[in-house]
Scaffold this motif. Sequence first.
Motif, short mmCIF file in Angstrom:
data_model
loop_
_atom_site.label_atom_id
_atom_site.label_comp_id
_atom_site.label_asym_id
_atom_site.label_seq_id
_atom_site.Cartn_x
_atom_site.Cartn_y
_atom_site.Cartn_z
N LEU A 34 0.83 -1.21 0.00
CA LEU A 34 0.00 0.00 0.00
C LEU A 34 0.86 1.26 0.00
CD1 LEU A 34 -2.72 -0.98 2.63
CD2 LEU A 34 -2.94 -0.97 0.14
N PHE A 35 1.63 1.43 1.08
CA PHE A 35 2.44 2.65 1.22
C PHE A 35 3.50 2.45 2.30
CE2 PHE A 35 -0.21 3.24 4.87
CZ PHE A 35 -1.53 3.14 4.47
N ALA A 36 4.45 3.35 2.27
CA ALA A 36 5.48 3.42 3.30
C ALA A 36 5.15 4.59 4.21
CB ALA A 36 6.86 3.62 2.66
N ARG A 37 5.42 4.43 5.50
CA ARG A 37 5.18 5.50 6.44
C ARG A 37 6.34 5.59 7.42
NH1 ARG A 37 2.11 6.97 3.29
NH2 ARG A 37 -0.16 7.23 3.41
N GLU A 38 6.74 6.83 7.68
CA GLU A 38 7.77 7.06 8.68
C GLU A 38 7.13 7.02 10.06
OE1 GLU A 38 9.86 10.72 8.17
OE2 GLU A 38 11.20 10.37 9.89
N SER A 39 7.88 6.48 11.02
CA SER A 39 7.43 6.48 12.40
C SER A 39 8.51 7.14 13.25
CB SER A 39 7.15 5.04 12.85
OG SER A 39 6.45 5.02 14.07
N TYR A 40 8.18 7.44 14.50
CA TYR A 40 9.08 8.18 15.37
C TYR A 40 10.44 7.50 15.51
CZ TYR A 40 10.19 11.21 19.40
OH TYR A 40 10.74 12.14 20.25
N GLY A 41 11.49 8.32 15.54
CA GLY A 41 12.82 7.75 15.67
C GLY A 41 13.40 7.28 14.35
N ASP A 42 12.89 7.85 13.24
CA ASP A 42 13.37 7.48 11.91
C ASP A 42 13.15 6.00 11.60
OD1 ASP A 42 16.23 9.72 11.38
OD2 ASP A 42 14.07 10.05 11.47
N GLU A 43 12.08 5.46 12.08
CA GLU A 43 11.74 4.07 11.77
C GLU A 43 10.85 4.03 10.53
OE1 GLU A 43 9.27 2.16 14.70
OE2 GLU A 43 9.59 0.17 13.84
N LEU A 44 11.13 3.09 9.64
CA LEU A 44 10.31 2.90 8.45
C LEU A 44 9.28 1.80 8.72
CD1 LEU A 44 9.84 3.60 5.42
CD2 LEU A 44 11.40 1.72 4.87
N THR A 45 8.04 2.05 8.32
CA THR A 45 7.02 1.01 8.36
C THR A 45 6.46 0.83 6.96
OG1 THR A 45 5.16 2.51 8.88
CG2 THR A 45 6.44 1.65 10.73
N LEU A 46 6.15 -0.40 6.60
CA LEU A 46 5.60 -0.74 5.29
C LEU A 46 4.22 -1.34 5.51
CD1 LEU A 46 8.75 -2.36 3.65
CD2 LEU A 46 7.97 0.01 3.48
N HIS A 47 3.25 -0.86 4.74
CA HIS A 47 1.85 -1.25 4.92
C HIS A 47 1.37 -2.05 3.72
CE1 HIS A 47 0.99 1.55 8.41
NE2 HIS A 47 2.22 1.87 8.04
N PHE A 48 0.68 -3.13 4.03
CA PHE A 48 0.20 -4.06 3.01
C PHE A 48 -1.27 -4.38 3.24
CE2 PHE A 48 4.44 -5.33 1.55
CZ PHE A 48 5.24 -5.03 2.64
N GLY A 49 -1.88 -5.05 2.25
CA GLY A 49 -3.24 -5.51 2.42
C GLY A 49 -4.24 -4.46 2.00
N GLN A 50 -5.19 -4.19 2.88
CA GLN A 50 -6.20 -3.17 2.62
C GLN A 50 -6.01 -2.00 3.58
OE1 GLN A 50 -10.13 -4.86 2.67
NE2 GLN A 50 -9.48 -6.68 1.57
N GLU A 51 -6.32 -0.81 3.10
CA GLU A 51 -6.21 0.36 3.96
C GLU A 51 -7.42 0.41 4.88
OE1 GLU A 51 -5.70 3.97 1.80
OE2 GLU A 51 -5.16 5.14 3.57
N VAL A 52 -7.18 0.60 6.18
CA VAL A 52 -8.26 0.66 7.15
C VAL A 52 -8.17 1.96 7.92
CG1 VAL A 52 -8.50 -1.83 7.37
CG2 VAL A 52 -6.91 -0.63 8.86
N GLU A 53 -9.32 2.42 8.37
CA GLU A 53 -9.42 3.68 9.10
C GLU A 53 -9.19 3.41 10.59
OE1 GLU A 53 -10.64 6.17 6.88
OE2 GLU A 53 -10.41 7.84 8.27
#
Lengths: 199, 65
Positions: A34-53
Motif C-alpha cells: 500500500l504505502f510506506a510511512r515514517e514512524s518516530y525515531g526514523d523508523e520505516l514502516t511498510l503497509h500491506f493488504g487493505q487500507e483501514v481507518e
Amino acid sequence: MAAVVDFRGTVPRTRDDVRGLQPYIRQLVGEPFLFARESYGDELTLHFGQEVELPPFRGRRRTEGTHVLTLRASKWWIKSVPRAALVASDDPGPGLPGVPVTLRDLELNPPITPGERVAWVEVRPFYGVGWPGGIELAFRFSDGSFLELRPRYDPEDAVHDLADWELFTPYKRYIKAGPGVQWEYAPSDQPPADDAPPV
Amino acid sequence: MPRKSDLRQVDAVCRLHRMTPDQERQFRRLIHELKAAGEGGTANDRGDFTWDELDALAAEFVAGE
C-alpha cells in the motif's frame, strides 16, 4: 499428510527455531503493498493488504494497512524497480555512491510500486560474534523489487533489547522477531504478559 | 538511520501506560505525525519529545482509545 497453520493461533517466545516462523511470515505472500510511512525515531514502516481507518486523534484522520511491517532499528535495503535505484536505511559514507534521502521522500515516492504484491518472503537466523544476532528478513515483490533486512549491531549497545522487526496482521496477532535469534507470534490487542529481559 | 535511543524511550513510555502492541505501533506513528506537523516536543532542535511530553501524549492517546 498435509498440515494447517492457523494464523489466529499463538506461539510463545521461541529461540533458534526460525523454520517455525516461516509459515507465519508467509501470510504476507500475495498481499499488495500500500504505502510506506515514517514512524518516530526514523523508523520505516511498510503497509500491506487493505487500507483501514483508525480512530482519529485530535481530529486527525489516520489510516494504516491490515498488515504492517515495522523495521525498528534494523538495517535494510530495497532494490527499487519504480525508482530504478537501491534505497538503504543508512547514510552513504564519504566517498561512497548514493545521496541521502529522507523517509518522507520514501512516503511520497515509494520504493515499491503500490498495488504490487509480495511474491516471496524468507526468514533466516543471523548469528553474531560477540552479540546475539537476530532474524533476517527478505522479500521479493511482483514488480521485481526486493527488500532485505538485517539486525543492526552497535558495539556501544550494552544490551540488545529492541526487536529486529515486527509484522502486525489482521488477526490481532503480531510477529515479534528478535532481539537475538528468537521470535513469538502473540496477541497484538493485549498488553504483553511480561517483558523478556534483553539478550 | 533509525535512532535506537528514541525507539527505546517511546517503548518505555508505552510499557508504562500498558499499551497493547497495536497501540504502541499506532502511537509511534502518531507522535511522528505531530512532530512533522510542527507540534513536536522541546527535547531538541528536531522537535523530539521529552519523557514528560511523551508521557502526557501517551495518557491522552490511551484515554481516547
